[in-house]
Write a protein that holds these residues in place. Sequence first.
Motif, PDB file in Angstrom:
ATOM      1  N   VAL A   9      48.071  47.253  34.679  1.00 33.98           N
ATOM      2  CA  VAL A   9      46.810  47.058  33.958  1.00 33.98           C
ATOM      3  C   VAL A   9      46.258  45.665  34.243  1.00 33.98           C
ATOM      4  CG1 VAL A   9      45.758  46.891  31.671  1.00 33.98           C
ATOM      5  CG2 VAL A   9      47.387  48.724  32.170  1.00 33.98           C
ATOM      6  N   ASP A  10      47.126  44.672  34.262  1.00 42.21           N
ATOM      7  CA  ASP A  10      46.693  43.307  34.570  1.00 42.21           C
ATOM      8  C   ASP A  10      46.131  43.204  35.982  1.00 42.21           C
ATOM      9  OD1 ASP A  10      47.390  42.398  32.066  1.00 42.21           O
ATOM     10  OD2 ASP A  10      49.385  41.729  32.701  1.00 42.21           O
ATOM     11  N   ARG A  11      46.789  43.885  36.900  1.00 43.22           N
ATOM     12  CA  ARG A  11      46.313  43.865  38.289  1.00 43.22           C
ATOM     13  C   ARG A  11      44.936  44.513  38.406  1.00 43.22           C
ATOM     14  NH1 ARG A  11      50.059  45.789  43.016  1.00 43.22           N
ATOM     15  NH2 ARG A  11      49.595  43.909  44.177  1.00 43.22           N
ATOM     16  N   VAL A  12      44.761  45.658  37.753  1.00 44.10           N
ATOM     17  CA  VAL A  12      43.460  46.340  37.770  1.00 44.10           C
ATOM     18  C   VAL A  12      42.396  45.442  37.145  1.00 44.10           C
ATOM     19  CG1 VAL A  12      42.161  48.282  36.811  1.00 44.10           C
ATOM     20  CG2 VAL A  12      44.416  48.664  37.817  1.00 44.10           C
ATOM     21  N   ARG A  13      42.725  44.790  36.061  1.00 39.23           N
ATOM     22  CA  ARG A  13      41.774  43.890  35.398  1.00 39.23           C
ATOM     23  C   ARG A  13      41.386  42.729  36.317  1.00 39.23           C
ATOM     24  NH1 ARG A  13      43.902  42.948  30.125  1.00 39.23           N
ATOM     25  NH2 ARG A  13      42.862  44.895  29.644  1.00 39.23           N
ATOM     26  N   ARG A  14      42.354  42.155  37.021  1.00 38.94           N
ATOM     27  CA  ARG A  14      42.058  41.046  37.938  1.00 38.94           C
ATOM     28  C   ARG A  14      41.161  41.501  39.091  1.00 38.94           C
ATOM     29  NH1 ARG A  14      47.523  39.838  37.401  1.00 38.94           N
ATOM     30  NH2 ARG A  14      47.903  40.605  39.513  1.00 38.94           N
ATOM     31  N   VAL A  15      41.456  42.673  39.641  1.00 44.23           N
ATOM     32  CA  VAL A  15      40.641  43.198  40.736  1.00 44.23           C
ATOM     33  C   VAL A  15      39.226  43.483  40.244  1.00 44.23           C
ATOM     34  CG1 VAL A  15      40.325  45.167  42.283  1.00 44.23           C
ATOM     35  CG2 VAL A  15      42.574  44.096  42.067  1.00 44.23           C
TER      36      VAL A  15
END
Length: 96
Positions: free
Chosen positions: A4-10
Amino acid sequence: MPCVDRVRRVADWWFRDRSTGRWVAGQGPNPALVVAVGALLARTFGAFPASTDEALRWFGTGAWVVWGLDEVLRGASPFRRLLGALVLGWQVAGLR
């Protein structure tokens, strides 16, 4: 939740305005976009005589090119710059 954090950063990278920090996918009013869509609608619904169709097509193409260049050069986010480049390429490829 690393995924979820990765998706948010992208998503932040693609859609966040670098100067204000706000999420930007579109903004209005945009005169070139209004002209391009107006010409498209006028051609689609036959608002003008058939003799003006070619002029409306070129007018709309010019507006799309101006909009695409504006987004490539001044787009607030990578998404907007990419969208501008795609529209610009689509219009240049369609010139004949």
